[in-house]
Design an enzyme around this catalytic site. Structure first.
Site, PDB file in Angstrom:
ATOM      1  N   ASP A  24       0.864  -1.180   0.000  1.00  0.00           N
ATOM      2  CA  ASP A  24       0.000   0.000   0.000  1.00  0.00           C
ATOM      3  C   ASP A  24       0.903   1.234   0.000  1.00  0.00           C
ATOM      4  O   ASP A  24       1.630   1.482   0.975  1.00  0.00           O
ATOM      5  CB  ASP A  24      -0.889  -0.031   1.249  1.00  0.00           C
ATOM      6  CG  ASP A  24      -1.888   1.124   1.292  1.00  0.00           C
ATOM      7  OD1 ASP A  24      -1.742   2.082   0.504  1.00  0.00           O
ATOM      8  OD2 ASP A  24      -2.803   1.057   2.134  1.00  0.00           O
TER       9      ASP A  24
ATOM     10  N   ASN B  46       2.179   6.131  -9.956  1.00  0.00           N
ATOM     11  CA  ASN B  46       0.909   6.036 -10.702  1.00  0.00           C
ATOM     12  C   ASN B  46      -0.287   5.684  -9.817  1.00  0.00           C
ATOM     13  O   ASN B  46      -1.409   6.101 -10.125  1.00  0.00           O
ATOM     14  CB  ASN B  46       1.063   4.969 -11.804  1.00  0.00           C
ATOM     15  CG  ASN B  46      -0.277   4.547 -12.366  1.00  0.00           C
ATOM     16  OD1 ASN B  46      -0.877   5.252 -13.186  1.00  0.00           O
ATOM     17  ND2 ASN B  46      -0.777   3.396 -11.909  1.00  0.00           N
TER      18      ASN B  46
ATOM     19  N   TYR C 233     -10.419  14.412  -4.680  1.00  0.00           N
ATOM     20  CA  TYR C 233      -9.504  13.946  -5.732  1.00  0.00           C
ATOM     21  C   TYR C 233      -8.756  15.116  -6.366  1.00  0.00           C
ATOM     22  O   TYR C 233      -7.547  15.072  -6.567  1.00  0.00           O
ATOM     23  CB  TYR C 233     -10.320  13.194  -6.777  1.00  0.00           C
ATOM     24  CG  TYR C 233      -9.551  12.633  -7.941  1.00  0.00           C
ATOM     25  CD1 TYR C 233      -8.831  11.449  -7.820  1.00  0.00           C
ATOM     26  CD2 TYR C 233      -9.545  13.273  -9.180  1.00  0.00           C
ATOM     27  CE1 TYR C 233      -8.135  10.917  -8.897  1.00  0.00           C
ATOM     28  CE2 TYR C 233      -8.856  12.749 -10.261  1.00  0.00           C
ATOM     29  CZ  TYR C 233      -8.158  11.569 -10.115  1.00  0.00           C
ATOM     30  OH  TYR C 233      -7.464  11.050 -11.178  1.00  0.00           O
TER      31      TYR C 233
ATOM     32  N   LYS D 267      -4.660  15.847  -6.691  1.00  0.00           N
ATOM     33  CA  LYS D 267      -3.915  15.848  -7.949  1.00  0.00           C
ATOM     34  C   LYS D 267      -3.231  17.198  -8.200  1.00  0.00           C
ATOM     35  O   LYS D 267      -2.159  17.249  -8.803  1.00  0.00           O
ATOM     36  CB  LYS D 267      -4.845  15.484  -9.111  1.00  0.00           C
ATOM     37  CG  LYS D 267      -5.308  14.028  -9.076  1.00  0.00           C
ATOM     38  CD  LYS D 267      -4.117  13.080  -9.198  1.00  0.00           C
ATOM     39  CE  LYS D 267      -4.519  11.630  -9.281  1.00  0.00           C
ATOM     40  NZ  LYS D 267      -3.369  10.722  -9.419  1.00  0.00           N
TER      41      LYS D 267
HETATM   42  P1  NAP Z   1      -7.072   1.893 -12.125  1.00  0.00           P
HETATM   43  O1  NAP Z   1      -7.347   1.111 -13.360  1.00  0.00           O
HETATM   44  O2  NAP Z   1      -8.043   1.867 -10.988  1.00  0.00           O
HETATM   45  O3  NAP Z   1      -5.634   1.500 -11.590  1.00  0.00           O
HETATM   46  C1  NAP Z   1      -5.124   1.979 -10.387  1.00  0.00           C
HETATM   47  C2  NAP Z   1      -4.238   0.907  -9.801  1.00  0.00           C
HETATM   48  O4  NAP Z   1      -3.655   1.445  -8.597  1.00  0.00           O
HETATM   49  C3  NAP Z   1      -5.030  -0.350  -9.420  1.00  0.00           C
HETATM   50  O5  NAP Z   1      -4.336  -1.490  -9.873  1.00  0.00           O
HETATM   51  C4  NAP Z   1      -5.067  -0.274  -7.904  1.00  0.00           C
HETATM   52  O6  NAP Z   1      -5.036  -1.547  -7.280  1.00  0.00           O
HETATM   53  C5  NAP Z   1      -3.775   0.460  -7.594  1.00  0.00           C
HETATM   54  N1  NAP Z   1      -3.815   1.074  -6.276  1.00  0.00           N
HETATM   55  C6  NAP Z   1      -4.839   1.771  -5.731  1.00  0.00           C
HETATM   56  N2  NAP Z   1      -4.508   2.171  -4.500  1.00  0.00           N
HETATM   57  C7  NAP Z   1      -3.262   1.716  -4.264  1.00  0.00           C
HETATM   58  C8  NAP Z   1      -2.390   1.779  -3.159  1.00  0.00           C
HETATM   59  N3  NAP Z   1      -2.756   2.412  -2.039  1.00  0.00           N
HETATM   60  N4  NAP Z   1      -1.172   1.187  -3.245  1.00  0.00           N
HETATM   61  C9  NAP Z   1      -0.814   0.529  -4.363  1.00  0.00           C
HETATM   62  N5  NAP Z   1      -1.604   0.414  -5.449  1.00  0.00           N
HETATM   63  C10 NAP Z   1      -2.816   1.002  -5.394  1.00  0.00           C
HETATM   64  O7  NAP Z   1      -6.923   3.440 -12.463  1.00  0.00           O
HETATM   65  P2  NAP Z   1      -6.221   4.175 -13.690  1.00  0.00           P
HETATM   66  O8  NAP Z   1      -7.299   4.835 -14.458  1.00  0.00           O
HETATM   67  O9  NAP Z   1      -5.252   3.286 -14.378  1.00  0.00           O
HETATM   68  O10 NAP Z   1      -5.446   5.335 -12.892  1.00  0.00           O
HETATM   69  C11 NAP Z   1      -4.045   5.352 -12.731  1.00  0.00           C
HETATM   70  C12 NAP Z   1      -3.622   6.771 -12.360  1.00  0.00           C
HETATM   71  O11 NAP Z   1      -4.039   7.670 -13.392  1.00  0.00           O
HETATM   72  C13 NAP Z   1      -4.261   7.292 -11.070  1.00  0.00           C
HETATM   73  O12 NAP Z   1      -3.301   8.024 -10.347  1.00  0.00           O
HETATM   74  C14 NAP Z   1      -5.374   8.177 -11.565  1.00  0.00           C
HETATM   75  O13 NAP Z   1      -5.713   9.174 -10.638  1.00  0.00           O
HETATM   76  C15 NAP Z   1      -4.757   8.743 -12.823  1.00  0.00           C
HETATM   77  N6  NAP Z   1      -5.743   9.238 -13.791  1.00  0.00           N
HETATM   78  C16 NAP Z   1      -6.582   8.404 -14.470  1.00  0.00           C
HETATM   79  C17 NAP Z   1      -7.478   8.926 -15.397  1.00  0.00           C
HETATM   80  C18 NAP Z   1      -8.417   8.055 -16.203  1.00  0.00           C
HETATM   81  O14 NAP Z   1      -9.249   8.608 -16.961  1.00  0.00           O
HETATM   82  N7  NAP Z   1      -8.343   6.747 -16.125  1.00  0.00           N
HETATM   83  C19 NAP Z   1      -7.522  10.310 -15.623  1.00  0.00           C
HETATM   84  C20 NAP Z   1      -6.658  11.134 -14.910  1.00  0.00           C
HETATM   85  C21 NAP Z   1      -5.762  10.591 -14.006  1.00  0.00           C
HETATM   86  P3  NAP Z   1      -6.382  -2.333  -6.910  1.00  0.00           P
HETATM   87  O15 NAP Z   1      -7.122  -2.498  -8.197  1.00  0.00           O
HETATM   88  O16 NAP Z   1      -5.868  -3.594  -6.325  1.00  0.00           O
HETATM   89  O17 NAP Z   1      -7.108  -1.465  -5.928  1.00  0.00           O
END
Ligand code: NAP
Length: 272
Positions: A62, A89, A157, A161
């Site tokens: 974590d 990330n 959020y 960010k």
């Molecule tokens: P995602 O598919 O939910 O992936 C996030 C990953 O981070 C998941 O594998 C999750 O694990 C892991 N995680 C969550 N909390 C954690 C912790 N405390 N320690 C270690 N791992 C942890 O989301 P994503 O869309 O790929 O997002 C990745 C990043 O991009 C994030 O920082 C998000 O804010 C940013 N972002 C995404 C978008 C978008 O449109 N997708 C837009 C702007 C920014 P579990 O599944 O096991 O919980």
């Protein structure tokens, strides 16, 4: 290969954007330590990176827990001897139904713990050795367009960010004398497993109309930007926020005024 024999630690790489970054950096020749909350998903990404002919180590931890982060960085050093690239990330987005006044202390705290404290703990644990080795290094933080513009259901959020943007600039200035580049990527709307998968068709269509490119981005769009920032091609780039958003932040045109002269472009195929 841009990252041949580099060692990268990527947090939250069990799914979505983090997984795509692990695979892209693996394609570019890096060996990868893959962190995720869940062991199974970290292991699954590790197998995909190994299938590319690279070494991979899955580390469930974590990032919101400083002791677990220190242990994770120690495990990466034990296996690979050093860390050249850190990608912060891992992130959580907990929808704030009911708006700002309805947000619970627990949700507020968890979002800040993962999204802001996580990059702080990981960067602190990694840079000490980078500074001692005097071989430079790369830190890439994943922020969001929501660091710049507000949306109605993300009152914790968004501040988290925005703080990552300033953490990026602060570290870039402090670490420049050590030739450690610190940059951030601000994704727009990305079709990822977690955050992207929860959106309904109606919301996706609304975003298609709002985004000049006409479609959500794919995880590989973020991954290729990360691989570039991690490479020597980005040697003189530090303290920057690269928004990978299909033009979203540049466009203030109300959607209603666009439809006549600016038809929504078709979706692109996923570059995977
Ligand atoms: P995602 O598919 O939910 O992936 C996030 C990953 O981070 C998941 O594998 C999750 O694990 C892991 N995680 C969550 N909390 C954690 C912790 N405390 N320690 C270690 N791992 C942890 O989301 P994503 O869309 O790929 O997002 C990745 C990043 O991009 C994030 O920082 C998000 O804010 C940013 N972002 C995404 C978008 C978008 O449109 N997708 C837009 C702007 C920014 P579990 O599944 O096991 O919980």
């Amino acid at each position: 290969m841009k990252l041949k024999n580099k060692i990268a630690l990527i947090t939250g790489a069990g799914s979505g954007i983090g997984k795509a970054i692990a695979i892209e950096m693996g394609r570019e020749g890096a060996h990868i330590a893959i962190n995720d909350l869940t062991a199974d998903t970290a292991e699954a990404t590790a197998r995909e990176v190994e299938a590319l002919g690279r070494e991979a180590l899955a580390i469930p931890a974590d990032v919101a827990d400083a002791a677990q982060v220190d242990h994770m960085v120690g495990q990466t050093h034990d296996r690979f001897g050093r860390i050249d690239i850190l990608v912060n990330n891992a992130g959580v987005y907990i929808p704030q139904d009911g708006g700002f006044t309805a947000i619970t202390d627990a949700a507020w705290q968890r979002i800040l713990d993962v999204n802001l404290n996580g990059p702080f703990y990981c960067s602190r644990a990694v840079v000490k050795d980078m500074m001692d080795r005097k071989q430079g290094g790369k830190i890439i933080n994943i922020s969001s367009v929501q660091a710049e513009v507000a949306h109605f259901d993300a009152s914790a959020y968004q501040p988290s960010k925005a703080a990552v943007v300033m953490l990026t600039r602060t570290l870039a200035v402090e670490l420049a004398p050590y030739k450690i580049n610190v940059n951030a990527i601000g994704p727009g709307a990305i079709a990822s497993e977690g955050m992207g998968a929860t959106l309904g068709a109606e919301i996706i269509e609304a975003y298609r109309k709002r985004i000049p490119w006409g479609a959500r981005g794919y995880t590989r769009d973020i991954a290729t930007a990360a691989a570039f920032l991690a490479s020597e091609d980005a040697r003189y780039i530090t303290g920057q926020i690269v928004y990978v958003d299909g033009g979203y932040l540049s466009d203030s045109t109300p959607t209603e005024l666009k439809s006549q002269d600016h038809p929504v472009p078709p979706d692109d195929p996923d570059p995977k």
